[in-house]
Each structure stands twice: as structure tokens, then as C-alpha cells.
Design an enzyme around this catalytic site. Sequence first.
Site, PDB file in Angstrom:
ATOM      1  N   SER A 100     -10.277 -17.370 -38.698  1.00 52.95           N
ATOM      2  CA  SER A 100     -10.797 -16.550 -39.799  1.00 52.95           C
ATOM      3  C   SER A 100      -9.857 -15.379 -40.003  1.00 52.95           C
ATOM      4  O   SER A 100      -9.405 -14.767 -39.034  1.00 52.95           O
ATOM      5  CB  SER A 100     -12.205 -16.052 -39.448  1.00 52.95           C
ATOM      6  OG  SER A 100     -12.686 -15.206 -40.465  1.00 52.95           O
TER       7      SER A 100
ATOM      8  N   HIS B 105     -10.345 -12.334 -41.479  1.00 54.24           N
ATOM      9  CA  HIS B 105     -10.763 -10.916 -41.490  1.00 54.24           C
ATOM     10  C   HIS B 105     -10.880 -10.289 -40.112  1.00 54.24           C
ATOM     11  O   HIS B 105     -11.238  -9.116 -39.993  1.00 54.24           O
ATOM     12  CB  HIS B 105     -12.035 -10.729 -42.322  1.00 54.24           C
ATOM     13  CG  HIS B 105     -13.308 -11.202 -41.704  1.00 54.24           C
ATOM     14  ND1 HIS B 105     -14.228 -10.348 -41.156  1.00 54.24           N
ATOM     15  CD2 HIS B 105     -13.825 -12.444 -41.565  1.00 54.24           C
ATOM     16  CE1 HIS B 105     -15.272 -11.040 -40.710  1.00 54.24           C
ATOM     17  NE2 HIS B 105     -15.045 -12.314 -40.944  1.00 54.24           N
TER      18      HIS B 105
ATOM     19  N   ASN C 128     -17.112 -13.371 -28.573  1.00 61.45           N
ATOM     20  CA  ASN C 128     -17.120 -12.225 -29.483  1.00 61.45           C
ATOM     21  C   ASN C 128     -17.940 -11.043 -28.963  1.00 61.45           C
ATOM     22  O   ASN C 128     -17.840  -9.953 -29.490  1.00 61.45           O
ATOM     23  CB  ASN C 128     -17.647 -12.644 -30.868  1.00 61.45           C
ATOM     24  CG  ASN C 128     -18.958 -13.399 -30.789  1.00 61.45           C
ATOM     25  OD1 ASN C 128     -19.074 -14.379 -30.057  1.00 61.45           O
ATOM     26  ND2 ASN C 128     -19.951 -12.956 -31.513  1.00 61.45           N
TER      27      ASN C 128
ATOM     28  N   GLN D 250     -12.026 -15.218 -32.595  1.00 60.68           N
ATOM     29  CA  GLN D 250     -11.747 -13.941 -31.915  1.00 60.68           C
ATOM     30  C   GLN D 250     -10.485 -14.012 -31.048  1.00 60.68           C
ATOM     31  O   GLN D 250     -10.080 -12.988 -30.491  1.00 60.68           O
ATOM     32  CB  GLN D 250     -12.933 -13.537 -31.030  1.00 60.68           C
ATOM     33  CG  GLN D 250     -14.190 -13.187 -31.793  1.00 60.68           C
ATOM     34  CD  GLN D 250     -14.097 -11.861 -32.544  1.00 60.68           C
ATOM     35  OE1 GLN D 250     -13.155 -11.082 -32.370  1.00 60.68           O
ATOM     36  NE2 GLN D 250     -15.071 -11.616 -33.388  1.00 60.68           N
TER      37      GLN D 250
ATOM     38  N   THR E   2     -11.208 -25.343 -55.599  1.00 65.54           N
ATOM     39  CA  THR E   2      -9.936 -24.740 -55.999  1.00 65.54           C
ATOM     40  C   THR E   2      -9.505 -23.717 -54.946  1.00 65.54           C
ATOM     41  O   THR E   2     -10.310 -22.886 -54.514  1.00 65.54           O
ATOM     42  CB  THR E   2     -10.082 -24.059 -57.383  1.00 65.54           C
ATOM     43  OG1 THR E   2     -10.541 -25.051 -58.300  1.00 65.54           O
ATOM     44  CG2 THR E   2      -8.767 -23.480 -57.867  1.00 65.54           C
TER      45      THR E   2
ATOM     46  N   THR F 236     -17.046 -19.477 -40.365  1.00 66.48           N
ATOM     47  CA  THR F 236     -18.327 -20.187 -40.324  1.00 66.48           C
ATOM     48  C   THR F 236     -18.194 -21.582 -40.924  1.00 66.48           C
ATOM     49  O   THR F 236     -18.688 -22.565 -40.364  1.00 66.48           O
ATOM     50  CB  THR F 236     -19.403 -19.371 -41.083  1.00 66.48           C
ATOM     51  OG1 THR F 236     -19.538 -18.099 -40.447  1.00 66.48           O
ATOM     52  CG2 THR F 236     -20.738 -20.089 -41.098  1.00 66.48           C
TER      53      THR F 236
ATOM     54  N   CYS G   2     -23.846 -10.414 -36.905  1.00 67.42           N
ATOM     55  CA  CYS G   2     -24.816 -11.292 -37.556  1.00 67.42           C
ATOM     56  C   CYS G   2     -26.239 -11.028 -37.079  1.00 67.42           C
ATOM     57  O   CYS G   2     -27.194 -11.423 -37.713  1.00 67.42           O
ATOM     58  CB  CYS G   2     -24.492 -12.750 -37.279  1.00 67.42           C
ATOM     59  SG  CYS G   2     -22.788 -13.117 -37.527  1.00 67.42           S
TER      60      CYS G   2
HETATM   61  N1  PLP Z   1     -16.879 -17.318 -34.706  1.00 66.79           N
HETATM   62  C1  PLP Z   1     -16.766 -16.142 -34.059  1.00 66.79           C
HETATM   63  C2  PLP Z   1     -16.471 -16.138 -32.595  1.00 66.79           C
HETATM   64  C3  PLP Z   1     -16.912 -14.938 -34.751  1.00 66.79           C
HETATM   65  O1  PLP Z   1     -16.811 -13.775 -34.095  1.00 66.79           O
HETATM   66  C4  PLP Z   1     -17.190 -14.979 -36.142  1.00 66.79           C
HETATM   67  C5  PLP Z   1     -17.393 -13.740 -36.905  1.00 66.79           C
HETATM   68  O2  PLP Z   1     -17.959 -12.784 -36.422  1.00 66.79           O
HETATM   69  C6  PLP Z   1     -17.283 -16.238 -36.766  1.00 66.79           C
HETATM   70  C7  PLP Z   1     -17.116 -17.379 -36.016  1.00 66.79           C
HETATM   71  C8  PLP Z   1     -17.568 -16.362 -38.226  1.00 66.79           C
HETATM   72  O3  PLP Z   1     -16.427 -16.058 -38.992  1.00 66.79           O
HETATM   73  P1  PLP Z   1     -16.590 -15.665 -40.537  1.00 66.79           P
HETATM   74  O4  PLP Z   1     -17.134 -14.270 -40.566  1.00 66.79           O
HETATM   75  O5  PLP Z   1     -15.216 -15.767 -41.103  1.00 66.79           O
HETATM   76  O6  PLP Z   1     -17.525 -16.649 -41.133  1.00 66.79           O
END
Ligand code: PLP
Length: 377
Positions: free
Chosen positions: A199, A201, A149, A179, A238, A70, A323
Site C-alpha cells: 500500500s 500511503h 501493524n 507495514q 481504469t 485492503t 480501523c
Molecule cells: N494491512 C496492514 C498490515 C495495514 O497496516 C493496513 C493499513 O493500516 C492495511 C493492510 C490496509 O491498507 P489500506 O489502508 O491501503 O487499505
Amino acid sequence: MIYLDHAATTPLPEAVADTMYDVLRHQFGNPSAQYPLGREAKELVEEARRTIAGALGCQPSALHFTSCGTESDNWAIRAAAWQGRHTGRHIITTAVEHSAVLEPCRQLEQEGYEVTYLKPDRTGHISAGQVAEALREDTVLVSVMLVNNETGCLFPVADIARLLKERGSRALLHCDAVQGFLKVPCAPAGWGVDLMSLSAHKIGGPKGIGALYVRPDLRNLRPLLAGGGQEEGLRSGTEATAQIAGFAKAVALRQEGLEEKLAHMARIKAYCRERLLSIPGVVPVGGGEAPHILAVSLVGYPSANVINDLGSQGICLSAGSACHRGKASRGYAALGLDKRTAAGVLRLSFGPETTEGDIDALYEALLRHKNTRFSML
Ligand code: PLP
């Protein structure tokens, strides 16, 4: 538990947790500190940067750590708008981007920018031709994701990069590859993408760590976070050393036998599709190519009820982007689904650990749900 929501987040392999614990316990120095403990932390950050850059096929110095996908998206969009402030105030993106892209675009609209939201076709795809049609002299940013996603559709980012070059456009190209990274081919440097968000995770890394690729000759990119000047002055704060080390460890682990892992996920997806579509009333949603995401609808059966019912049996799946927390997703709405199909959308997403047995359990539970619950009219 049967976990079929890898697009929301992924389990953390033990080796990643061990790496992070080790850093938290023993290598806790501030990378900006001058004594050996600090220098050790700095080296750890640079080693991680080299690992991740290696997987992305870019120079390590082009990669800047952020707190999440994000933040990377927000930074890219804000910085591109600032960079192009003397060129114009027009942005092109898609109607099915993640909120991390759509919301900063909406903020910019409030500040006087004009945003063109490209609509996908019924299969969920966007074409480079749509970008060509929308492109203007005053376009300063094109932001198109690599893999959607919610549908798993692959967007033609390399073609869009080529198009911008051919047209001599001054617009910067940002790609949300959250993704797509380590799921489909992803080569920002080779393609000529200016900015790319990652990202950790989504690939077995920890939450709370991301990165932004910045094309090396893109000078003076405006930071989102100003402060102590870490990350070559581009992203202050940091460095999150344990998360950074965990990110790199996850990348290294994913890369081991990656082709086989991707082929496995694709096989699981095909198996899942075949089994679920054999249930009367289940239809496919979109035609995503990514190996890890499958969207279907149990037409007329509200997805919130399915998710709760299956959740209580230990099966985790979702109705799209995590989300939205149960609210109708903008992404599926953009596909022009009828009301009953839209109401029943389910997103299944897979990882290297997913088995056919997991899919069989999903099939049985979904069939039970259908046979014991009422559908909406
Ligand atoms: N962009 C996409 C396509 C995502 O699927 C996600 C998370 O679901 C994000 C951005 C946001 O990533 P983060 O959860 O690391 O903020």
C-alpha cells in the site's frame, strides 16, 4: 503538530503531490486509449510499475495495481481459496493479521472453509514451527504478514516459504507486507512468496493505491474485479494514473538514502522507548523489531483519554490499528495482556521526519496526563 502515527498513514511529500498534480492536469489520458495522450498515460503506468518492482526486487509484470492494501489482501485470499478449491478448504493465518486479512478469512469460514488462527507468544511473535504444526494436506493458503501493524513484530515469512517448499505443500503463501515494504527486508521473488500486498500511503504515497505481487508462474489467478481487462486481465478498472505515479514517486523518494532513514527511525524508536519507560507505570508491549513501530502501555490509563488529551495539544498517536476507532484491538488482546495493561496501550509510529524533539514533547505531555488524570481502578 507532532505526528507519531506513521503506521496509520504518512504525510505526503510535496514532490509526490506535485507529480500527482502534473498527471491530473496534463497526463489525464486513459491508458487504454490508442492516441498519444493515452499511450503517454500507459507509459507512465509502466514506468511506475518498473520503479516499484525495482524496490521489491521482482519483475515489473509480477506487480498489479489495486485500489489499496485492503483490496490486495482480499484479492489474494479469495484468489488463493479459488485456486485451491480442488485441493481442500483449510487456511492458516495469524490471530493478529490486519482486518483486511481476517475479515475475508471469516467470510470464507461462512462459506465452509476451516481457518486456523495462529496465536502469537507474549512478545507478539509467530514462528515457522507453528505453521509447520498447523499445515495439513488440505491447506490451500497460508497468509502471514511481514510486520505486525500494532507491535512492529517481524514474522518469519522467508522461513515459512522455505517450510512450505520442503513439505511439498500445495498451499499458496500470501504475505501482507503493507507495514514491511521499505521498512525491513522484503523480497517476495527471492523468498518464494506467491502473493504479496503493498500500500502506498504507509511510505509517503497517496491513499487509494496499492499493489499485489503475483508470482510470475502462478497462472490464471482469479481476478477480484472483473471487467475491462486492465492489468493483464487480472484487475479491471481504469488505472488510477495520478495515484500510481504518486506511489512510484514516493518509492523513489524513500529509496534515496533508505539505510540512513531506517537507522534514523530505529534511533528515534530506541530514544522514545527509553524516555517513555522512564515514566513510572509505562511498560513495553510486545517486542517488535521493525524500526518504525513501538507499543507501550500507560497501565490503567484508558488510551482513548490519552489520545484525546494529547490530540488536543497537537500530538497524534493511536491505540493500535486506525480501523478500530477506539474499540479494543484484537491484536493486543491476542498477547494475553491483563485488563489494565490492555486498556492503556499506545502505539507510536515514526517516519524519517520524526525528531527527538517530537519525542520530548510526547514525554512531557504523557507525564502531565499521568499526573493530572485519574487512572481506572
Ligand atoms: N494491512 C496492514 C498490515 C495495514 O497496516 C493496513 C493499513 O493500516 C492495511 C493492510 C490496509 O491498507 P489500506 O489502508 O491501503 O487499505
